[in-house]
Each structure stands twice: as C-alpha cells, then as structure tokens.
Design a protein around this motif. Structure first.
Motif, mmCIF file in Angstrom:
data_model
loop_
_atom_site.group_PDB
_atom_site.id
_atom_site.type_symbol
_atom_site.label_atom_id
_atom_site.label_comp_id
_atom_site.label_asym_id
_atom_site.label_seq_id
_atom_site.Cartn_x
_atom_site.Cartn_y
_atom_site.Cartn_z
ATOM 1 N N ILE A 254 -39.486 36.630 -42.917
ATOM 2 C CA ILE A 254 -38.261 36.928 -42.173
ATOM 3 C C ILE A 254 -38.348 38.304 -41.530
ATOM 4 C CG2 ILE A 254 -35.788 37.419 -42.456
ATOM 5 C CD1 ILE A 254 -35.738 35.110 -44.526
ATOM 6 N N VAL A 255 -38.918 39.271 -42.268
ATOM 7 C CA VAL A 255 -39.088 40.630 -41.704
ATOM 8 C C VAL A 255 -40.072 40.598 -40.536
ATOM 9 C CG1 VAL A 255 -39.936 42.961 -42.166
ATOM 10 C CG2 VAL A 255 -38.490 41.801 -43.854
ATOM 11 N N PHE A 256 -41.234 39.938 -40.725
ATOM 12 C CA PHE A 256 -42.222 39.847 -39.655
ATOM 13 C C PHE A 256 -41.631 39.143 -38.426
ATOM 14 C CE2 PHE A 256 -45.673 39.545 -43.169
ATOM 15 C CZ PHE A 256 -45.620 40.924 -43.329
ATOM 16 N N ALA A 257 -40.898 38.042 -38.672
ATOM 17 C CA ALA A 257 -40.326 37.260 -37.577
ATOM 18 C C ALA A 257 -39.329 38.080 -36.764
ATOM 19 C CB ALA A 257 -39.652 36.006 -38.122
ATOM 20 N N TYR A 258 -38.552 38.901 -37.445
ATOM 21 C CA TYR A 258 -37.555 39.715 -36.728
ATOM 22 C C TYR A 258 -38.244 40.680 -35.782
ATOM 23 C CZ TYR A 258 -33.607 42.723 -35.733
ATOM 24 O OH TYR A 258 -32.642 43.439 -35.085
ATOM 25 N N PHE A 259 -39.351 41.302 -36.242
ATOM 26 C CA PHE A 259 -40.056 42.262 -35.391
ATOM 27 C C PHE A 259 -40.837 41.573 -34.268
ATOM 28 C CE2 PHE A 259 -39.488 45.060 -39.111
ATOM 29 C CZ PHE A 259 -38.964 46.171 -38.464
ATOM 30 N N ILE A 260 -41.316 40.345 -34.511
ATOM 31 C CA ILE A 260 -42.116 39.645 -33.496
ATOM 32 C C ILE A 260 -41.236 38.909 -32.492
ATOM 33 C CG2 ILE A 260 -43.790 37.772 -33.134
ATOM 34 C CD1 ILE A 260 -45.048 38.623 -35.835
ATOM 35 N N PHE A 261 -40.213 38.179 -32.995
ATOM 36 C CA PHE A 261 -39.386 37.355 -32.117
ATOM 37 C C PHE A 261 -38.052 37.994 -31.747
ATOM 38 C CE2 PHE A 261 -41.970 34.187 -34.533
ATOM 39 C CZ PHE A 261 -42.731 33.748 -33.451
ATOM 40 N N GLY A 262 -37.711 39.098 -32.400
ATOM 41 C CA GLY A 262 -36.508 39.851 -32.024
ATOM 42 C C GLY A 262 -35.213 39.103 -32.252
ATOM 43 N N GLU A 263 -34.346 39.128 -31.253
ATOM 44 C CA GLU A 263 -32.987 38.607 -31.376
ATOM 45 C C GLU A 263 -32.929 37.110 -31.673
ATOM 46 O OE1 GLU A 263 -29.976 40.160 -31.476
ATOM 47 O OE2 GLU A 263 -31.248 41.930 -31.632
ATOM 48 N N SER A 264 -33.977 36.357 -31.299
ATOM 49 C CA SER A 264 -33.959 34.916 -31.570
ATOM 50 C C SER A 264 -33.971 34.619 -33.061
ATOM 51 C CB SER A 264 -35.162 34.233 -30.911
ATOM 52 O OG SER A 264 -36.372 34.649 -31.519
ATOM 53 N N GLU A 265 -34.363 35.600 -33.870
ATOM 54 C CA GLU A 265 -34.387 35.427 -35.322
ATOM 55 C C GLU A 265 -33.164 36.047 -35.995
ATOM 56 O OE1 GLU A 265 -36.482 33.738 -37.353
ATOM 57 O OE2 GLU A 265 -37.390 32.958 -35.523
ATOM 58 N N HIS A 266 -32.244 36.596 -35.197
ATOM 59 C CA HIS A 266 -31.052 37.209 -35.784
ATOM 60 C C HIS A 266 -30.079 36.126 -36.234
ATOM 61 C CE1 HIS A 266 -28.027 40.229 -36.553
ATOM 62 N NE2 HIS A 266 -27.158 39.511 -35.870
ATOM 63 N N MET A 267 -29.630 36.210 -37.476
ATOM 64 C CA MET A 267 -28.728 35.216 -38.053
ATOM 65 C C MET A 267 -27.387 35.852 -38.404
ATOM 66 S SD MET A 267 -30.405 32.383 -38.069
ATOM 67 C CE MET A 267 -32.048 32.147 -37.400
ATOM 68 N N SER A 268 -26.449 34.998 -38.805
ATOM 69 C CA SER A 268 -25.122 35.468 -39.186
ATOM 70 C C SER A 268 -25.162 36.146 -40.550
ATOM 71 C CB SER A 268 -24.151 34.289 -39.243
ATOM 72 O OG SER A 268 -24.529 33.405 -40.284
ATOM 73 N N THR A 269 -24.079 36.848 -40.874
ATOM 74 C CA THR A 269 -23.954 37.485 -42.189
ATOM 75 C C THR A 269 -24.014 36.444 -43.300
ATOM 76 O OG1 THR A 269 -22.567 39.205 -41.191
ATOM 77 C CG2 THR A 269 -22.504 38.993 -43.592
ATOM 78 N N GLY A 270 -23.414 35.266 -43.051
ATOM 79 C CA GLY A 270 -23.436 34.190 -44.031
ATOM 80 C C GLY A 270 -24.842 33.741 -44.376
ATOM 81 N N PHE A 271 -25.731 33.719 -43.372
ATOM 82 C CA PHE A 271 -27.124 33.341 -43.619
ATOM 83 C C PHE A 271 -27.774 34.326 -44.577
ATOM 84 C CE2 PHE A 271 -31.549 34.353 -42.704
ATOM 85 C CZ PHE A 271 -32.162 33.142 -42.981
ATOM 86 N N TYR A 272 -27.639 35.616 -44.299
ATOM 87 C CA TYR A 272 -28.290 36.623 -45.125
ATOM 88 C C TYR A 272 -27.692 36.650 -46.528
ATOM 89 C CZ TYR A 272 -30.572 38.127 -40.859
ATOM 90 O OH TYR A 272 -31.322 38.146 -39.717
ATOM 91 N N LEU A 273 -26.374 36.413 -46.643
ATOM 92 C CA LEU A 273 -25.746 36.355 -47.956
ATOM 93 C C LEU A 273 -26.282 35.165 -48.751
ATOM 94 C CD1 LEU A 273 -23.661 37.420 -49.952
ATOM 95 C CD2 LEU A 273 -21.927 36.014 -48.792
ATOM 96 N N GLY A 274 -26.385 33.998 -48.089
ATOM 97 C CA GLY A 274 -26.929 32.812 -48.750
ATOM 98 C C GLY A 274 -28.372 33.014 -49.163
ATOM 99 N N ALA A 275 -29.186 33.598 -48.267
ATOM 100 C CA ALA A 275 -30.596 33.852 -48.573
ATOM 101 C C ALA A 275 -30.728 34.838 -49.729
ATOM 102 C CB ALA A 275 -31.314 34.385 -47.339
ATOM 103 N N LEU A 276 -29.844 35.835 -49.760
ATOM 104 C CA LEU A 276 -29.872 36.828 -50.842
ATOM 105 C C LEU A 276 -29.540 36.177 -52.182
ATOM 106 C CD1 LEU A 276 -30.229 39.861 -51.414
ATOM 107 C CD2 LEU A 276 -27.754 40.112 -51.142
ATOM 108 N N ILE A 277 -28.566 35.255 -52.193
ATOM 109 C CA ILE A 277 -28.209 34.536 -53.423
ATOM 110 C C ILE A 277 -29.388 33.705 -53.916
ATOM 111 C CG2 ILE A 277 -26.784 32.648 -54.327
ATOM 112 C CD1 ILE A 277 -24.484 33.750 -52.618
ATOM 113 N N ILE A 278 -30.078 33.041 -52.995
ATOM 114 C CA ILE A 278 -31.244 32.232 -53.367
ATOM 115 C C ILE A 278 -32.328 33.106 -53.995
ATOM 116 C CG2 ILE A 278 -33.152 30.836 -52.468
ATOM 117 C CD1 ILE A 278 -31.158 29.793 -50.340
#
Length: 311
Positions: A254-278
């Motif tokens: 996810i970190v690599f993708a954000y730096f390579i693909f930029g805004e297309s990999e940006h998700m909502s707060t709910g996504f990051y909260l769900g991923a953090l719970i997992i």
C-alpha cells in the motif's frame, strides 16, 4: 528450529512480495495471461536451476501429481490476486490479502483435525468487521475486495499443504512442480476464460518492452527466489508465524502503491480504518495465542504443580 537469520530472510521475502501487486498492475496484459506467462517463465527458470545444480527431478509419480494439483490452486490464487488489483486498486487487493492469517487459523484445524481456538473466532469476527467498514466506504470496490479475500483463502490453503510437503521433498522441486501445475492450471482455464470472461474472446499476449522487463522481474525476482525461499523456511518456521509475517506485505504494498500510482491509490478514511482493524487483529493474535496456550497448560498440569504456594 528457527533462528533470527531465518526470520530476517522471511522479512526480506515479504518486502520483495510487496512489489508483486504493483508489477501486476504495471503489466498491460490481463490477469489470466499474466499468470500463464509468469508461471511458464518461473517453471523454466527453476528447471534450469535444478539441472545445473545437479539435483534430481525425480520425486515419484504420486507426489508430482499432488504437487501439480497444489500448483493449480496457486494459479487460482494469483489470478484472483491480479484481477483484484485490476478491477479495484492495489490497496484494495492487499487489504483483502491481509486476511490470510485468519484463513490459516480457520483452515489449519480443518486440514489437520485440530480444535479451533475461541480467541481466533473473536479475531475472525473483528477482521470481518474491518472488511465491513471497507465495503461500507468503498462499495464500488466490492468485487476487488472479494477477489482479494478469495485469493487470501487459497493462499492460506496451499501454504498449509506446503508446510507438510517440505517435510519430505526439496523446496526447489516443490516450487518447480508447483509452477508447472500453476501454468498447466491456467492453460486449462483458458477455454472457459475465452468463452465467458475475455472481453474480445481472444488472448492478449502482445507486450511492450517495459512489459517484458516487469514480467521477468515478477517471474524471477518476485517468484523464483521468494517462493522457493518461503517453502524452504516452512521447514523451520511454523505456518501461522509465516502467514503472520506475510501480512506485512499489504503494509509495504500500500505504501509503495501510493508513491508509484499517487492519487489513484488514495482511499477513504473508512478504508484505512478497516485495514487498520484487520492488521491489528493479525498482529495481536500471537499474544492471545500465547496466553491461551499458557492457560491450557495450567489446566492440564496436576493440581498444585507450578501454582503459587506449592511446597
């Protein structure tokens, strides 16, 4: 017995695997064609390595058939994995893959007739709550997350089977025949794919120069070494610990993708909260497991042994 060096190598392998979904998205051909070429190149490379290192291809007909069958499972795992990244995003795909430890906790007792631990049921519910949050806020990516979760389930299943195969057979032989099985499985799937799933009922195998660079990097750097290495490490590291470490792959990816693909990999707060719970559920498991095993040990010991005040 696993040493620090074994865990360090496993961590490096997971770091390399963090690039897998990114390379899959960068290569312009669809997931089925990609898996076919990846496994074909990897199988050929492993066969050459076995030949030039003087090792034998012979492990018996029945084991080869079994290992090739596992390879077909790997093909389905990778097709879902790359398709997930294509229909949604790398981040969504890797969030689904973060459930691999959950599937290991569920499937390993079923495979080996062990008792399911109560705290693992609780963690499973917590992980599904994390997935619910992702679905709720990223509903447009529902197909992608389902493919990612399905890929994680298949990945957990073949890892459990491989952990038993490594007790008998060489890791490089296992990996070679599994890549043959994955290539064969993809080829057998192609008629169905052409009839029902391919947009133009044709195979898209035309690659650019950069596609070939990415493909060989994927097949050799991200497949031959790490896959063989992970199978070898299964001889030393328990399978749940393996899959627990492999859950760092989504973090890296996810970190690599954000730096390579930029805004297309940006998700909502709910996504990051769900991923953090997992991820929280995954990483808290060993502590709960250790506590559970300690309590089980206390209940099985004779009265007073190890207890306070024993004389």
């Amino acid at each position: 017995m696993a040493s620090f060096r074994h865990y360090l190598e496993l961590h490096f392998i997971v770091f390399v695997w963090g690039f897998t979904a990114i390379l899959g998205k960068l290569i312009s051909i669809p997931a089925v064609e990609l898996v076919f070429l990846r496994t074909l190149i990897a199988a050929a490379a492993l066969a050459i390595i076995i030949k030039f290192t003087g090792k034998s291809y012979r492990i018996g007909r029945k084991p080869i058939i079994k290992i090739i069958g596992v390879g077909m499972m790997i093909a389905a795992h990778w097709m879902l994995f790359f398709a997930s990244a294509r229909v949604s995003s790398v981040s969504i795909c890797l969030a689904g893959m973060a459930t691999s430890s959950l599937w290991t906790a569920i499937l390993e007792p079923l495979f080996f007739r062990k008792k399911i631990k109560p705290h693992e049921i609780g963690l499973a519910l917590l992980i599904f709550f994390g997935l619910y949050l992702i679905f709720q806020f990223e509903f447009d990516h529902a197909l992608g997350i389902l493919m990612g979760v399905g890929s994680a389930m298949l990945g957990a299943a073949f890892s459990i089977i491989n952990s038993r195969l490594t007790r008998t057979y060489s890791p490089i032989n296992i990996t070679c025949y599994e890549m043959v099985g994955a290539c064969l499985g993809t080829a057998l799937f192609m008629p169905f794919y052409l009839l029902f799933l391919s947009p133009d009922n044709t195979l898209l195998l035309v690659l650019t120069a950069m596609d070939w660079v990415y493909l060989f990097t994927l097949a050799l750097v991200c497949t031959v070494y790490p896959f063989t290495g992970s199978v070898r490490l299964m001889q030393r590291i328990p399978i749940f610990n393996m899959n627990l470490s492999i859950n760092l792959e989504p973090v890296y990816g996810i970190v690599f993708a954000y730096f390579i693909f930029g805004e297309s990999e940006h998700m909502s707060t709910g996504f990051y909260l769900g991923a953090l719970i997992i991820l929280f559920s995954v990483f808290i498991h060993p502590f709960l497991d250790r506590r559970y095993e300690s309590r089980q040990l206390q209940t099985t010991l004779p009265n007073g042994i190890g207890g306070v005040g024993h004389e």
